[in-house]
Design a protein around this motif. Structure first.
Motif, short mmCIF file in Angstrom:
data_model
loop_
_atom_site.label_atom_id
_atom_site.label_comp_id
_atom_site.label_asym_id
_atom_site.label_seq_id
_atom_site.Cartn_x
_atom_site.Cartn_y
_atom_site.Cartn_z
N TYR A 131 10.85 -13.94 2.44
CA TYR A 131 9.54 -14.35 1.91
C TYR A 131 9.73 -15.37 0.77
N GLY B 70 -3.27 -15.37 12.36
CA GLY B 70 -2.76 -14.79 11.13
C GLY B 70 -3.75 -14.98 9.99
N THR C 103 -5.01 -13.11 5.85
CA THR C 103 -4.38 -12.46 4.70
C THR C 103 -4.54 -10.94 4.69
N ASN D 110 -3.16 -4.89 9.66
CA ASN D 110 -2.35 -5.40 8.55
C ASN D 110 -0.87 -5.39 8.92
N CYS D 111 -0.19 -6.45 8.54
CA CYS D 111 1.27 -6.46 8.68
C CYS D 111 1.92 -6.00 7.38
N HIS D 112 1.14 -6.01 6.29
CA HIS D 112 1.74 -5.67 5.00
C HIS D 112 1.79 -4.17 4.72
N ALA E 215 5.85 -6.25 6.15
CA ALA E 215 5.83 -7.66 5.80
C ALA E 215 5.21 -7.79 4.39
N SER F 226 -0.39 -10.40 4.65
CA SER F 226 -0.12 -10.76 6.06
C SER F 226 -0.86 -9.78 6.96
N PRO G 227 3.57 -15.11 3.31
CA PRO G 227 3.53 -13.75 3.85
C PRO G 227 3.44 -13.74 5.38
N TRP G 228 2.59 -14.59 5.92
CA TRP G 228 2.45 -14.63 7.39
C TRP G 228 3.75 -15.11 8.04
N VAL H 64 6.42 -12.54 8.74
CA VAL H 64 6.20 -11.46 9.72
C VAL H 64 7.37 -11.39 10.73
#
Ligand SMILES: Cc1ncc(COP(=O)(O)O)c(C=O)c1O
Length: 391
Positions: free
Chosen positions: A34, A77, A79, A210-212, A217, A221, A275-276, A279
């Motif tokens: 990141y 993608g 936020t 969410n990916c976070h 991630a 993201s 952030p994206w 991933v």
């Protein structure tokens, strides 16, 4: 889980961190990836943001789509899941008297989103009470179907619920919504990296995740999925370079050569895309570290801890194990001053865990991730036994 795994995270060692569910936590190698993206951006912002971004944003879409059981064209993608669900909620053409069917387990920010949409459109929210303890799929589906009327236009469901950490068996409800011409909008904030997803097969019209959180991630993201035949309904909340005069007409591409769905939503003015872009590194990290095994271990630890606490409290779980989010469990605790208990857990034991009142219950919501250990679970049980005088 090994000490080694805990050392791969940046979580402070003096804290017993049992709240992965709220904001996730990023492993060191993923965090380094990141920061590398951010450094690369700063070294040549125009090349990075001006010339290379569209192609760079595509790579995580390809990798994530494969993980989610869809194709890259169906996801974009963003936020966070709140944004994705707001885009959908504010795109749908609702009229006075239309109904949005949902449950009493939804996340408060999204309850507000739908309340706002109702205020603007004259639509109304219908809240179905999901029976507890949730023991069978039929119990859930019957409750949802009983709430459907001629006026239902939207079915809004969490896949994994926030206050109760339940894994809702949403498949049949979605299929029934489709049969009746009701849009299905799914809040999957907790599902990516937590449960196996097959979005095309699931068949929801719209799904945000969410990916976070569980994918680990970096913060900021997330994705929005829309079925191909639904993408044309989506309107961006922010109009920027991705929009063209021809947007919305059949067969017309967006300004950057993707579909309007992707180009209009991906471009929202200058933002940090790091952030994206990370991933892909998060997906690699999980694969390289056999995260399926880690997650299975976490699930066993979460269930075991909930069972041990239930033995002391005598309070029944909210569901059968198969409807409990694998790595999260909402543990009922005796009636108490929840704010005082949360504070005491932190001040006296350095335990970070959400403790709250939901409907007529008091709940401690436990999250277990790879950096957590059995001794931490023992500490939690001891602390709750002490503070709630369960001994
Ligand atoms: C069920 C659910 N939906 C939506 C959200 C919002 O997620 P975000 O703040 O990343 O948009 C959360 C956050 O915890 C959640 O639990």
């Amino acid at each position: 889980m090994s000490e080694n795994l805990a050392r791969q995270f940046l979580i402070r060692e003096d804290i017993t961190f049992l709240n992965h569910g709220s904001f996730g936590a990023c492993p060191r190698p993923v965090f380094v990836a990141y920061q590398n993206w951010q450094l690369e951006l700063e070294r040549q912002p125009v090349e990075f943001l001006g010339r290379n971004l569209t192609e760079a944003m595509r790579q995580p879409r390809i990798a994530l789509a494969a993980e989610l059981g869809t194709i890259e064209d169906n996801i974009v993608g963003l936020t966070n899941a709140t944004l994705g669900l707001n885009i959908v909620a504010q795109s749908l053409d609702l009229k006075p008297g239309d109904q949005i069917l949902t449950t009493d387990h939804e996340y408060s920010a999204l309850e507000k989103t739908w309340a706002y949409v109702c205020r603007r459109t004259g639509a109304e929210i219908v809240v179905v009470k999901v029976p507890l303890p949730l023991q069978t799929e039929t119990q859930f589906t019957d409750a949802i179907l009983a709430g459907m009327t001629e006026r239902t236009r939207v079915l809004f469901l969490s896949h994994i619920t926030s206050p109760t950490a339940l894994l809702f068996p949403i498949e049949r409800a979605i299929a029934e919504a489709r049969r009746r011409g009701i849009w299905s909008v799914i809040d999957g904030a907790h599902t990516p990296g937590h449960i196996r997803l097959d979005l095309d097969r699931l068949g929801a019209d719209f799904y945000a995740g969410n990916c976070h959180k569980w994918l680990m991630a970096p913060k900021g993201s997330a994705f929005l999925y829309a079925r191909p035949d639904m993408q044309g309904l989506i309107r961006p909340l922010v109009i920027s370079h991705g929009w063209t005069e021809a947007s919305g007409r059949p067969g017309v591409l967006g300004a950057f050569g993707n579909s309007p769905f992707i180009d209009e939503l991906e471009m929202q003015g200058t933002r940090d895309p790091a952030p994206w872009l990370t991933v892909s590194a998060a997906l690699d990290y999980r694969r390289d570290n056999d995260w399926e095994s880690v997650a299975a271990h976490c699930q066993a630890l979460a269930q075991d801890t909930a069972r041990r606490l239930a033995e002391r409290t005598g309070l029944a779980p909210l569901s059968a194990p198969e409807f409990c989010a694998p790595q999260m469990v909402a543990m009922p605790i005796p009636d108490c001053d929840v704010a005082a208990l949360k504070l005491a857990l932190y001040d006296k034991y350095r335990i970070e865990i959400p403790v709250f009142r939901w409907q007529d219950r008091c709940i401690a919501r436990l999250s277990v991730q790879g950096y957590n250990s059995r001794p931490q679970m023992d500490l939690l049980i001891d602390a709750l036994t002490d503070l709630l005088a369960l001994g």
